[in-house]
Design a protein around this motif. Structure first.
Motif, PDB file in Angstrom:
ATOM      1  N   ALA A  27      -9.640 116.295  73.022  1.00 26.28           N
ATOM      2  CA  ALA A  27     -10.476 116.900  71.404  1.00 26.28           C
ATOM      3  C   ALA A  27     -10.754 115.650  70.277  1.00 26.28           C
ATOM      4  CB  ALA A  27      -9.145 117.214  70.361  1.00 26.28           C
ATOM      5  N   GLY A  28     -10.391 114.126  71.002  1.00 25.68           N
ATOM      6  CA  GLY A  28     -11.305 112.373  71.423  1.00 25.68           C
ATOM      7  C   GLY A  28      -9.919 112.010  70.341  1.00 25.68           C
ATOM      8  N   VAL A  29      -8.449 112.341  70.308  1.00 24.75           N
ATOM      9  CA  VAL A  29      -7.566 112.254  69.162  1.00 24.75           C
ATOM     10  C   VAL A  29      -6.490 111.306  70.073  1.00 24.75           C
ATOM     11  CG1 VAL A  29      -5.927 112.324  67.148  1.00 24.75           C
ATOM     12  CG2 VAL A  29      -9.091 113.468  67.259  1.00 24.75           C
ATOM     13  N   SER A  30      -6.216 110.099  70.205  1.00 25.31           N
ATOM     14  CA  SER A  30      -5.122 109.618  70.788  1.00 25.31           C
ATOM     15  C   SER A  30      -3.894 110.817  70.102  1.00 25.31           C
ATOM     16  CB  SER A  30      -5.239 108.382  70.526  1.00 25.31           C
ATOM     17  OG  SER A  30      -4.186 108.277  68.867  1.00 25.31           O
ATOM     18  N   ALA A  31      -2.714 110.933  70.854  1.00 26.21           N
ATOM     19  CA  ALA A  31      -1.488 111.526  70.573  1.00 26.21           C
ATOM     20  C   ALA A  31      -1.028 110.856  69.168  1.00 26.21           C
ATOM     21  CB  ALA A  31      -0.343 111.427  71.571  1.00 26.21           C
TER      22      ALA A  31
ATOM     23  N   GLN B 222      -7.959 122.791  70.395  1.00 28.10           N
ATOM     24  CA  GLN B 222      -8.208 122.333  71.759  1.00 28.10           C
ATOM     25  C   GLN B 222      -6.563 123.247  72.549  1.00 28.10           C
ATOM     26  OE1 GLN B 222     -10.119 121.171  73.374  1.00 28.10           O
ATOM     27  NE2 GLN B 222      -9.509 121.050  74.965  1.00 28.10           N
ATOM     28  N   ARG B 223      -5.374 122.197  71.326  1.00 23.91           N
ATOM     29  CA  ARG B 223      -3.611 122.646  72.144  1.00 23.91           C
ATOM     30  C   ARG B 223      -3.724 124.203  72.349  1.00 23.91           C
ATOM     31  NH1 ARG B 223      -0.172 118.360  68.429  1.00 23.91           N
ATOM     32  NH2 ARG B 223      -0.614 116.429  70.238  1.00 23.91           N
ATOM     33  N   ASN B 224      -4.129 125.340  70.882  1.00 23.54           N
ATOM     34  CA  ASN B 224      -3.423 126.577  71.055  1.00 23.54           C
ATOM     35  C   ASN B 224      -3.890 127.420  72.632  1.00 23.54           C
ATOM     36  OD1 ASN B 224      -1.657 125.842  69.207  1.00 23.54           O
ATOM     37  ND2 ASN B 224      -3.387 126.630  67.356  1.00 23.54           N
ATOM     38  N   ALA B 225      -5.721 126.869  72.469  1.00 29.89           N
ATOM     39  CA  ALA B 225      -6.162 127.411  73.536  1.00 29.89           C
ATOM     40  C   ALA B 225      -5.581 126.694  75.152  1.00 29.89           C
ATOM     41  CB  ALA B 225      -7.732 127.171  73.307  1.00 29.89           C
TER      42      ALA B 225
END
Length: 144
Positions: free
Chosen positions: A34-38, A113-116
């Motif tokens: 999603a373009g974001v670091s953890a 993104q995570r839920n998908a």
């Protein structure tokens, strides 16, 4: 696998740990897609759940040094994802943090993104397995 959860907590921990760690790693990867670091996702989530939290409070909660946290927060602010509140009238040193509209959009993208990804994986399980995971969700939340 049969474990007596009343008596053998180490066996239960051993049974749960590998799967929990793997799912956690895979969800972190989805944040990156999603373009974001953890870490950015983690910090944004913390601020969203605790608006007005200070950098010092976050450093303590995340078990990170204050200078390191400050550098991360500066980067998030420069990206436009967080804003700092004006200093408190009670304590001028206290400056709370808030997620911006841009930061909220980033968090939403991460969650989607995570839920998908997770929904796709859950779809491969049987209805019985999905019910077992649903029943496990509250105790897992209490563990966290």
């Amino acid at each position: 696998m049969t474990i007596d959860v009343e008596d053998d907590l180490m066996a239960l921990a051993e049974a749960l740990r590998p799967g929990l760690l793997r799912v956690s790693r895979l969800l972190r990867r989805e944040a990156q897609k999603a373009g974001v670091s953890a870490l950015d996702a983690q910090l944004l989530g913390f601020i969203a759940k605790h608006p007005g939290a200070t950098g010092g409070e976050m450093a303590e909660a995340e078990q990170m040094s204050a200078p390191s946290m400050s550098a991360h927060l500066k980067r998030l602010q420069e990206a436009g994802w967080i804003d700092r509140d004006p200093p408190s009238s009670d304590d001028r040193r206290r400056v709370g943090l808030r997620v911006t509209t841009t930061g909220e959009a980033a968090l939403l993208a991460i969650r989607r993104q995570r839920n998908a990804w997770l929904a796709g994986r859950l779809g491969a399980l049987s209805a019985r397995e999905r019910r077992a995971l649903l029943a496990a969700a509250p105790p897992l939340q209490r563990l966290a």
